[in-house]
Structure formats: structure tokens, C-alpha cells
Design an enzyme around this catalytic site. Structure first.
Site, PDB file in Angstrom:
ATOM      1  N   LYS A 288     -12.778  -2.063  -5.477  1.00 30.88           N
ATOM      2  CA  LYS A 288     -13.545  -0.826  -5.360  1.00 30.88           C
ATOM      3  C   LYS A 288     -12.765   0.365  -5.894  1.00 30.88           C
ATOM      4  O   LYS A 288     -13.360   1.365  -6.302  1.00 30.88           O
ATOM      5  CB  LYS A 288     -13.903  -0.564  -3.899  1.00 30.88           C
ATOM      6  CG  LYS A 288     -14.736  -1.626  -3.219  1.00 30.88           C
ATOM      7  CD  LYS A 288     -14.870  -1.306  -1.737  1.00 30.88           C
ATOM      8  CE  LYS A 288     -15.546  -2.414  -0.963  1.00 30.88           C
ATOM      9  NZ  LYS A 288     -15.561  -2.140   0.496  1.00 30.88           N
TER      10      LYS A 288
ATOM     11  N   LYS B 118      -7.417  -8.379  -9.383  1.00 30.93           N
ATOM     12  CA  LYS B 118      -8.601  -8.631  -8.574  1.00 30.93           C
ATOM     13  C   LYS B 118      -9.649  -7.541  -8.792  1.00 30.93           C
ATOM     14  O   LYS B 118      -9.315  -6.377  -9.023  1.00 30.93           O
ATOM     15  CB  LYS B 118      -8.222  -8.667  -7.090  1.00 30.93           C
ATOM     16  CG  LYS B 118      -7.535  -9.944  -6.633  1.00 30.93           C
ATOM     17  CD  LYS B 118      -7.282  -9.940  -5.144  1.00 30.93           C
ATOM     18  CE  LYS B 118      -8.568 -10.026  -4.351  1.00 30.93           C
ATOM     19  NZ  LYS B 118      -8.333 -10.139  -2.892  1.00 30.93           N
TER      20      LYS B 118
ATOM     21  N   LYS C 214       0.817  -1.216   0.000  1.00 32.40           N
ATOM     22  CA  LYS C 214       0.000   0.000   0.000  1.00 32.40           C
ATOM     23  C   LYS C 214       0.847   1.262   0.000  1.00 32.40           C
ATOM     24  O   LYS C 214       0.506   2.253  -0.645  1.00 32.40           O
ATOM     25  CB  LYS C 214      -0.941   0.002   1.212  1.00 32.40           C
ATOM     26  CG  LYS C 214      -2.103  -0.970   1.101  1.00 32.40           C
ATOM     27  CD  LYS C 214      -3.102  -0.754   2.224  1.00 32.40           C
ATOM     28  CE  LYS C 214      -4.327  -1.626   2.032  1.00 32.40           C
ATOM     29  NZ  LYS C 214      -5.349  -1.386   3.077  1.00 32.40           N
TER      30      LYS C 214
END
Length: 329
Positions: A195, A192, A109
Site C-alpha cells: 500500500k 512485495k 520499520k
């Protein structure tokens, strides 16, 4: 009866991957487990956020989960239960920097700009351990990418027990449902479903209408070859494999069975059948979600009731942990 804890970040309306990978399994677990499900809004602010968006997304996520079949008393938002933050701080003082430095999710991240990320993102795994252990939960439904965090939570629990000379926190079992589907982007079968993908065509969300589902499946990336009759034929075809995986998961069968039915055919008929299946399964969830969102006061009341239930379980546990570390209460 084993206690299950699981959480989902309210960073947008849950999508098909969330539904097949987690939410549907949560609903099933309620029948034979003591389940606690949490909207982890404290985790959400470890990355840049908008306060108003967070409020709206928390309510939207709550509506979707309730519409999908989560029992109201089992659902709450993390920030409403102080046990998370209190035990999280204790675990910040128990966990070792070397343990956190090994966490791959922070590295993923933060990327190359890690110095500019929040301290919250770095200690995120300690709060995740507190989320679980504040309830003495022992069975945790997670994906493969979260197994490392469960291992860390067990390390923290063992060190706490050792340092305090007690057998207080239980061992946690990572529960990965054998039928959990790994759902990929409709635009890129190597990524994947997410969102955060800038393309809304990459995902089906639980508030999509029948027309929106049909359009997204029609536009889903495929290849010019017909579907194979054997599973090996999907090895180098990620988009085809993704659609077959989705069909198999939604119909609760195997990819092999789907290929027996559609092998040798083009994607036109297959996509039409997949659309019908998705609409039949998801349209009721979308309708109920929209109904719930029309009464936000009711949603807030449900979350508050769930928080009261969560506090009744976590408060005695965390109070005892505070006493064990020497806090005067």
C-alpha cells in the site's frame, strides 16, 4: 471448533496481495472455524497518521472486507473493544525488553532513526499478543514475516501462566495456508506489493475498475522472452514469475499448470487472459465496496455490532486476567 483471530491495518484500501494472502483465506475459514477479524486501528497509529485519513481508511477497509465475503458479525475495529488496550498493558509488564529487542520488524520499520519512533511501535508485538489472547484464539493466519510475533505471544502467555501459577492462556498456532500467494509489485518483481509504494501502478486494489485493472496489467513489467514451459524457467525472471503466480492463485491452480497452458507464448495473450480473470473475480468486490461506501452510517453500525460480539467474548477473559494480576474490579 478452533477460534481464529486475524487483523489487518486500515492504512489504505486492501490490494491484491492482501486479498490472495489473507482475505480470501479468511472467507474460507469462516465455514469451519470460530472466526474474529479485526481492523487494527490501534496498531495504525504506531506510525505517523492523519486522524481523518484513519477514519476514512477504516471505513474503506471495512467495506472491502465485507464485499469480499467477511461475515458482518465477525468484523470490528480494534479501538472499539477496550480489552485490547487493557490486556496490552498487562503484557507490556510481562514481556521482557530482551524479547522485544529481538523483533526484526521493529528494526526494519524504524531503520537508523529508531530513537525518533514511537514507543507504541516498539511494544507493537505485545499488543498483537493481546489481540489474540484476549479471545483465547489458538489458530492465527499469518505470513512468514509475522511468525516471530506469534512466538513472542506464546512466550508472553507462558510467562503469564507461570508467574500467576495458572494455566490460563492457551498456546497459539501460527497457521500459514499452504496455497497463500506471495504477490509482488507489478513494477518490481523483487519487492512485495505494498500500500505504501508511491506508484499506484505497482498494485491492484480491491476498488479498481475493470479499466484500471486492464491498464495496470498491460503496464506490468515483464521481459522480452516468451513464457517458459517449465517452472525452472522462471527462476531468474521475477516479474514473469509474479504474473504467473497471480494467475495461478486467482484460478486456484498451480504455476506449472499455467505454464503448460501459456508456455512458449509472449506476454500479450497471457496478460489479456490474466486481465479477464482478475476482472471476473474482483469487479464484483469493487462494485459492492462502492455500494457500501455510499452508506457510511450502515458501515459504522456493522462495526459496532461486530464490536459488541467481540466484547462478549473478550470481556470475561480479560476481566479474569485482571483479577489474576491482582486488580480490584
Amino acid at each position: 471448533m478452533q477460534r481464529v483471530f486475524s487483523g489487518i491495518q486500515p492504512t489504505g484500501i486492501p490490494h491484491l496481495g492482501n486479498y490472495l494472502g489473507a482475505i480470501r483465506n479468511w472467507v474460507k475459514l469462516q465455514s469451519d472455524h470460530d472466526c474474529i477479524f479485526c481492523l487494527v486501528d490501534m496498531h495504525s497509529i504506531t506510525m505517523p497518521w492523519s486522524p481523518e485519513e484513519l477514519r476514512q481508511q477504516t471505513l474503506g477497509s471495512a467495506a472491502c472486507l465485507l464485499a469480499a465475503g467477511i461475515e458482518p458479525t465477525r468484523l470490528y475495529n480494534q479501538s472499539a473493544v477496550s480489552a485490547h488496550a487493557r490486556l496490552g498493558w498487562i503484557f507490556n509488564c510481562v514481556a521482557r525488553l530482551g524479547w522485544l529487542n529481538r523483533m526484526t520488524q521493529f528494526k526494519d520499520k524504524a531503520g537508523k532513526n529508531r530513537e525518533n519512533h514511537s514507543a507504541g511501535l516498539y511494544v507493537y508485538p505485545n499488543l498483537m499478543a493481546a489481540d489474540i489472547l484476549a479471545f483465547h484464539a489458538t489458530r492465527i493466519p499469518v505470513g512468514d514475516d509475522q511468525k516471530q510475533h506469534i512466538e513472542l505471544a506464546n512466550d508472553i502467555a507462558q510467562k503469564f501462566n507461570h508467574d500467576m501459577g495458572v494455566d490460563f492462556f492457551p498456546e497459539i498456532e501460527a497457521f500459514i495456508p499452504p496455497a497463500a500467494a506471495r504477490v509482488m509489485s507489478l513494477r518490481d518483481g523483487s519487492k512485495k506489493m505494498s500500500k505504501s509504494d508511491p506508484s499506484e501502478q505497482s498494485r491492484i486494489v480491491l476498488t479498481d475498475t475493470a479499466d484500471e485493472i486492464a491498464l495496470k496489467i498491460r503496464r506490468a513489467k515483464t521481459d522480452p522472452e516468451p513464457l517458459p514451459s517449465e517452472i525452472d524457467g522462471l527462476a531468474e525472471r521475477p516479474e514473469a514469475r509474479n504474473l504467473v503466480t497471480i494467475y495461478a492463485a486467482m484460478s486456484e491452480t498451480t504455476p506449472e499448470a499455467i505454464l503448460q497452458q501459456f508456455g512458449g507464448e509472449g506476454f500479450g495473450q497471457f496478460k489479456s487472459a490474466l486481465t479477464d480473470l482478475l476482472v471476473a473475480k474482483l469487479a464484483p468486490v469493487a462494485t459492492e465496496t462502492q455500494h457500501l461506501l455510499k452508506n457510511k452510517d450502515h458501515l459504522i453500525s456493522v462495526l459496532r455490532t461486530g464490536a459488541e460480539h467481540a466484547r462478549s467474548i473478550s470481556e470475561p477473559i480479560v476481566q479474569e486476567a485482571e483479577k489474576l494480576v491482582g486488580f480490584i474490579r
